[in-house]
Design a protein around this motif. Structure first.
Motif, mmCIF file in Angstrom:
data_model
loop_
_atom_site.group_PDB
_atom_site.id
_atom_site.type_symbol
_atom_site.label_atom_id
_atom_site.label_comp_id
_atom_site.label_asym_id
_atom_site.label_seq_id
_atom_site.Cartn_x
_atom_site.Cartn_y
_atom_site.Cartn_z
ATOM 1 N N GLY A 1 -19.106 -8.430 -17.047
ATOM 2 C CA GLY A 1 -18.368 -8.173 -16.099
ATOM 3 C C GLY A 1 -19.287 -7.667 -14.827
ATOM 4 O O GLY A 1 -19.134 -5.713 -15.215
ATOM 5 N N GLU A 2 -18.935 -7.061 -13.212
ATOM 6 C CA GLU A 2 -19.429 -6.774 -12.515
ATOM 7 C C GLU A 2 -18.584 -4.559 -12.509
ATOM 8 O O GLU A 2 -19.534 -4.020 -12.759
ATOM 9 C CB GLU A 2 -19.344 -6.545 -11.028
ATOM 10 C CG GLU A 2 -20.778 -7.531 -10.527
ATOM 11 C CD GLU A 2 -20.808 -7.454 -9.297
ATOM 12 O OE1 GLU A 2 -20.234 -7.202 -7.610
ATOM 13 O OE2 GLU A 2 -20.009 -9.179 -9.014
ATOM 14 N N VAL A 3 -17.418 -4.982 -12.932
ATOM 15 C CA VAL A 3 -16.540 -3.729 -13.177
ATOM 16 C C VAL A 3 -15.871 -3.413 -14.036
ATOM 17 O O VAL A 3 -15.487 -4.743 -15.037
ATOM 18 C CB VAL A 3 -15.491 -3.769 -11.952
ATOM 19 C CG1 VAL A 3 -14.623 -2.642 -11.785
ATOM 20 C CG2 VAL A 3 -15.994 -3.870 -10.775
ATOM 21 N N ILE A 4 -16.261 -3.171 -15.737
ATOM 22 C CA ILE A 4 -15.851 -2.924 -16.323
ATOM 23 C C ILE A 4 -14.990 -1.692 -16.646
ATOM 24 O O ILE A 4 -15.362 -0.503 -16.146
ATOM 25 C CB ILE A 4 -16.761 -2.610 -17.391
ATOM 26 C CG1 ILE A 4 -17.976 -1.294 -16.958
ATOM 27 C CG2 ILE A 4 -17.097 -4.479 -18.134
ATOM 28 C CD1 ILE A 4 -18.952 -1.806 -18.713
ATOM 29 N N HIS A 5 -14.432 -1.550 -17.947
ATOM 30 C CA HIS A 5 -13.419 0.438 -18.423
ATOM 31 C C HIS A 5 -14.869 0.989 -18.617
ATOM 32 O O HIS A 5 -15.270 0.645 -19.110
ATOM 33 C CB HIS A 5 -12.389 0.153 -18.924
ATOM 34 C CG HIS A 5 -11.451 0.995 -18.814
ATOM 35 N ND1 HIS A 5 -11.710 1.862 -20.363
ATOM 36 C CD2 HIS A 5 -10.771 1.183 -17.948
ATOM 37 C CE1 HIS A 5 -10.635 2.832 -19.806
ATOM 38 N NE2 HIS A 5 -9.939 2.763 -18.629
ATOM 39 N N ARG A 6 -14.640 2.243 -18.106
ATOM 40 C CA ARG A 6 -15.122 3.193 -18.216
ATOM 41 C C ARG A 6 -15.603 2.677 -20.463
ATOM 42 O O ARG A 6 -16.469 4.103 -20.827
ATOM 43 C CB ARG A 6 -15.230 4.951 -18.367
ATOM 44 C CG ARG A 6 -15.341 5.606 -18.741
ATOM 45 C CD ARG A 6 -16.016 6.575 -17.219
ATOM 46 N NE ARG A 6 -16.496 8.043 -17.981
ATOM 47 C CZ ARG A 6 -15.749 8.618 -18.183
ATOM 48 N NH1 ARG A 6 -14.750 9.012 -18.158
ATOM 49 N NH2 ARG A 6 -16.862 10.080 -18.704
ATOM 50 N N GLU A 7 -14.338 2.705 -20.896
ATOM 51 C CA GLU A 7 -14.378 3.074 -22.528
ATOM 52 C C GLU A 7 -14.684 1.625 -23.162
ATOM 53 O O GLU A 7 -14.472 1.421 -23.991
ATOM 54 C CB GLU A 7 -12.810 3.769 -22.710
ATOM 55 C CG GLU A 7 -13.657 4.966 -22.221
ATOM 56 C CD GLU A 7 -12.008 5.713 -22.787
ATOM 57 O OE1 GLU A 7 -10.928 5.496 -22.857
ATOM 58 O OE2 GLU A 7 -11.732 6.303 -20.957
ATOM 59 N N SER A 8 -15.087 0.737 -22.220
ATOM 60 C CA SER A 8 -15.286 -0.453 -22.643
ATOM 61 C C SER A 8 -16.625 -0.605 -24.062
ATOM 62 O O SER A 8 -17.767 0.431 -23.567
ATOM 63 C CB SER A 8 -16.040 -1.459 -21.883
ATOM 64 O OG SER A 8 -14.495 -2.137 -20.865
ATOM 65 N N VAL A 9 -16.351 -1.653 -25.002
ATOM 66 C CA VAL A 9 -17.576 -2.024 -25.859
ATOM 67 C C VAL A 9 -19.112 -2.045 -25.214
ATOM 68 O O VAL A 9 -18.463 -2.996 -25.001
ATOM 69 C CB VAL A 9 -16.880 -2.378 -27.069
ATOM 70 C CG1 VAL A 9 -18.335 -2.759 -28.347
ATOM 71 C CG2 VAL A 9 -15.626 -2.209 -27.659
ATOM 72 N N PRO A 10 -19.744 -0.861 -25.445
ATOM 73 C CA PRO A 10 -21.105 -1.844 -24.924
ATOM 74 C C PRO A 10 -21.724 -2.736 -24.961
ATOM 75 O O PRO A 10 -21.110 -3.019 -26.300
ATOM 76 C CB PRO A 10 -22.143 -0.457 -25.123
ATOM 77 C CG PRO A 10 -20.812 1.181 -25.831
ATOM 78 C CD PRO A 10 -19.792 -0.091 -26.141
#
Length: 776
Positions: free
Chosen positions: A317-326
């Motif tokens: 998605g355009e906005v993801i959380h900084r610690e999302s699994v890449p």
């Protein structure tokens, strides 16, 4: 192993035929194991502090709970929680019992509807728990029932995905403006201890391989539950609840893509993080075994679009959380799968996945509790991403795949280059990509791809800038490679890197590697340069050399002189830079090296001037008779001697001042007395000069200094002498006598010297007896 046992126990306690007393005895046993101190934690080595999720509703956008008061979870926690689960829900029983369980009265007004708009049953339960039921049904011999529940779960996930997309479209403006989002999933489905996506995928793939008759145990199950009304429809295929043209295979592929693309938080602990990587790779390798037909390509397209537009619910998605699994590994698979069918979508997906927010230098606004600057050392990074090096190498692989595919397409190559420069933070990975691009650009079977070569050079230049002020053990290799790459791009690229050397190289690198390589014959031949081009390049190299010599004379002066040899004015300038630096920062060894080079190049007077400057920096004490500078001192004296009496006379006071080592001084003295100063003229003929007198300056000064050095050294050696060095000392005195005897009154001086020794050191009886035996 422990985690597998946890999932296995979950399967056992979810046995639909389990008697209550049996379940309570298992619960007792599980609780007993759970309370043991050494009971392993769920994620292997770190407390996974999550709330009770087994009976939880699907995770909403605000499920970010305070982590400080969560209990640690062990490998048995889920099985213990699952003991509260049962199979008595009538909707659940209808789903698993009947292939024709539908309801067409659809009202899209509640979150947990029992049926979707097509009237097909949905099953809203915490996804890993619902999938654990599927696993339990399969394990206990109910494959058909497992399949029906799996289909209901997949249909629920698909509907949920649609709802999330609609929800995001409503909040999109606000979210994009804020640029920050909360975590939508505390627990990812891929890498989860219960492997929910793997379970659904496995159930559906298994159904592709078996015919209906092999599904057995169906009536046995329903009789036991006593709730089924549709036994007569047993023969109907279970894919009643599928879209037109869909099959178990398409459903399996779609659920795998949904799971892989889910935005999820990176779990704590090394084991849990490794499991995320491993599960993702296992699932992708299974998907790679499936040949993509038109129907499957449609699903890939549909899911790629969903994932790109799905906002915070999607890892793409355009906005993801900084610690999302890449998403790098998954996006590489999507890219290669979509590329032959929809290149635009393939690139869009891969470029979106390139980001690695955890390494961005500042946290997004609203995330102020986190340290802002992320150093390149892993322990300082937040959070502790133990698999970060693996993640970064996967990011690099994704970029390399795009570069390879974009060969020959200028627009795409520029876009990929921008993405690499923006998102990749490791110099070694950028260097690898630069090398990859270079290899792809210069494949033997065709002319070099100039755009790709320029991409390669651009990445190489970025690496140079990144590593200029940090220590990097591969730096020399990188610099050499960059020159090779610039040579392939052309003469203007070489000229450009030399003109901008200070932003890319240290002065030493610029002179000793860059300019030297550029000016080498092999480079000139490789580039097919005419005289005018050669001169332009040489001029840039000379300008660079002089700038480097000014900035760092100690390390660059010699290279500068060498590079400027063919240009009189530049050479004079370089020599002047050396002279100016000689009085300040340069060491005697650097000056001697340059002086020897000057002599070799046929500038003996300049060599002499530098040698005298070097002598002023030198200090050889009495016991340094093996010092590496001794050869330089002997050479400097020989050079002075060859130039003439005046030069020798000028250097001897400097030698006397700098050298206190008797053996070195006597060696110089001996050489000076054997030949006439400046005696070797042209063609090596002897000239008619006279030998210099030892009674007059400058040799008298050298003789006195040598005798003085022998006297001082003798006293120094006698202070700490041991019997094993006596015979060596007597030989030393013999050498001293040879020097004393060179003076006209040397015999008397030596006798007095020996008498003095016998008087002062009379306590050393054995040694003085040896002295008396040899010298009287």
């Amino acid at each position: 192993i422990f985690l597998k046992s946890g999932a296995l126990w979950m399967c056992i306690v979810l046995n639909p035929h389990c008697k209550l007393e049996q379940k309570s005895s298992w619960l007792k046993q599980l609780k007993k194991w759970n309370s043991v101190d050494v009971c392993p934690w769920e994620d292997g080595n770190h407390g996974n502090e999550l709330p009770n999720l087994t009976n939880a509703l699907p995770q909403g956008a605000n499920a970010n709970q305070d982590s400080s008061n969560r209990p640690h979870r062990t490998v048995f926690t889920r099985a213990i929680e699952a003991c509260d689960l049962h199979w008595q829900d009538s909707h659940l029983q209808h789903i698993i019992s009947s292939a024709l369980y539908t309801n067409y009265c659809y009202h899209d007004d509640t979150e947990n509807l029992l049926f979707d708009s097509q009237g097909w049953p949905l099953w809203h339960e915490h996804v890993p728990t619902a999938c654990a039921r599927v696993d339990a049904l399969r394990s206990h011999g109910y494959p058909r029932e497992a399949l029906r529940l799996a289909i209901a779960i997949v249909n629920t996930l698909r509907r949920q995905q649609q709802k999330q997309l609609e929800m995001f479209r409503g909040q999109k403006k606000e979210l994009l403006h804020r640029g920050v989002t909360s975590i939508t999933n505390l627990e990812g489905w891929v890498g989860h201890p219960l492997d929910p996506i793997g379970t659904l995928f496995g159930s559906l793939m298994e159904a592709c391989r078996v015919d209906d008759d092999s599904f057995h145990g169906f009536s046995d199950f329903t009789e036991n539950l006593g709730q089924c009304k549709s036994l007569e429809y047993q023969h109907l295929p279970a894919h009643k609840f599928l879209e037109e043209g869909e099959s178990y295979l398409t459903l399996a592929v779609e659920v795998a893509l949904i799971g892989l693309g889910q935005q999820r938080i990176m779990p704590d602990g090394l084991y849990a993080q490794e499991k995320v990587c491993r599960n993702e790779e296992q699932l992708i390798s299974k998907l790679q075994e499936i040949e993509l037909d038109d129907t499957l390509v449609k699903i890939f397209r549909k899911q790629a679009v969903f994932l790109l537009e799905g906002g915070p619910y999607s890892g793409l998605g355009e906005v993801i959380h900084r610690e999302s699994v890449p998403m790098h590994t998954f996006a590489k698979y999507l890219f290669t799968s979509l590329l032959p069918h929809d290149a635009e979508l393939a690139y869009k997906t891969a470029l979106r996945a390139m980001r690695l927010l955890v390494l961005e230098s500042t946290a997004p606004s609203g995330d102020l509790s986190r340290p802002h600057h992320i150093a390149s050392v892993v322990p300082n990074r937040y959070p502790r991403w133990f698999t970060l090096s693996h993640i970064e190498s996967q990011q690099c692989e994704l970029a390399s795949t795009m570069l390879t595919a974009a060969k020959g397409d200028v627009r795409r190559l520029e876009t990929v280059l921008e993405s690499i420069q923006k998102n990749i933070h490791s110099s070694s990975h950028i260097f690898k990509l630069a090398q990859d691009a270079f290899k792809i650009a210069t494949l033997m079977d065709s002319l070099p791809d100039i755009t790709l070569l320029k991409v390669s050079l651009e990445l190489g230049l970025q690496v140079m800038r990144m590593t200029l002020s940090t220590l990097n053990w591969r730096r020399r290799e990188m610099v050499r490679w960059l020159v090779t790459c610039a040579t392939e791009v052309g003469v203007y690229a070489l000229d450009s890197i030399m003109q901008n050397w200070f932003t890319l190289f240290t002065p030493t690198e610029a002179t000793s590697i860059v300019a030297t390589t550029v000016m080498s014959n092999s480079t000139i031949v490789r580039l097919h340069l005419d005289c005018h081009q050669q001169e332009k390049l040489a001029s840039s190299a000379r300008t660079l050399a002089l700038q480097c010599a000014m900035k760092d004379p100690q390390n660059c002066a010699l290279s500068a002189l060498t590079l400027c040899e063919k240009d009189h004015i530049a050479f004079e300038t370089a020599y002047q830079i050396v002279l100016d630096a000689a009085t300040a920062g340069m060491s005697y060894s650097q000056l001697f090296t340059i002086a020897r080079y000057m002599e070799h190049r046929g500038y003996p007077m300049r060599a002499y001037k530098l040698a005298t400057l070097a002598m002023t920096h030198l200090n050889l004490s009495y016991n340094q008779d093996t010092h590496p500078a001794i050869n330089d001192v002997l050479w400097a004296c020989a050079l002075s001697h060859s130039l003439g009496k005046n030069e020798l006379a000028a250097i001897i006071p400097l030698v006397v001042k700098s050298v206190k080592c008797a053996t070195v001084l006597s060696d110089i003295l001996r050489r000076c007395t054997l030949t006439t100063p400046g005696m070797v003229g042209l063609h090596g003929r002897r000239n008619s000069g006279k030998l210099m007198s030892l009674d007059k300056a400058p040799l008298r000064q050298l003789l006195d200094a040598t005798i003085g050095a022998y006297i001082n050294t003798t006293h120094s050696r006698l202070t700490h002498i041991s019997p094993r060095h006596y015979s060596e000392f007597i030989e030393f005195l013999s050498k001293a006598r040879e020097t004393f005897l060179m003076a006209h009154d040397g015999h008397i001086q030596f006798t007095q010297f020996i008498d003095n020794l016998k008087q002062i050191y009379k306590g050393k009886k054995k040694l003085m007896m040896l002295v008396r035996d040899r010298f009287g």
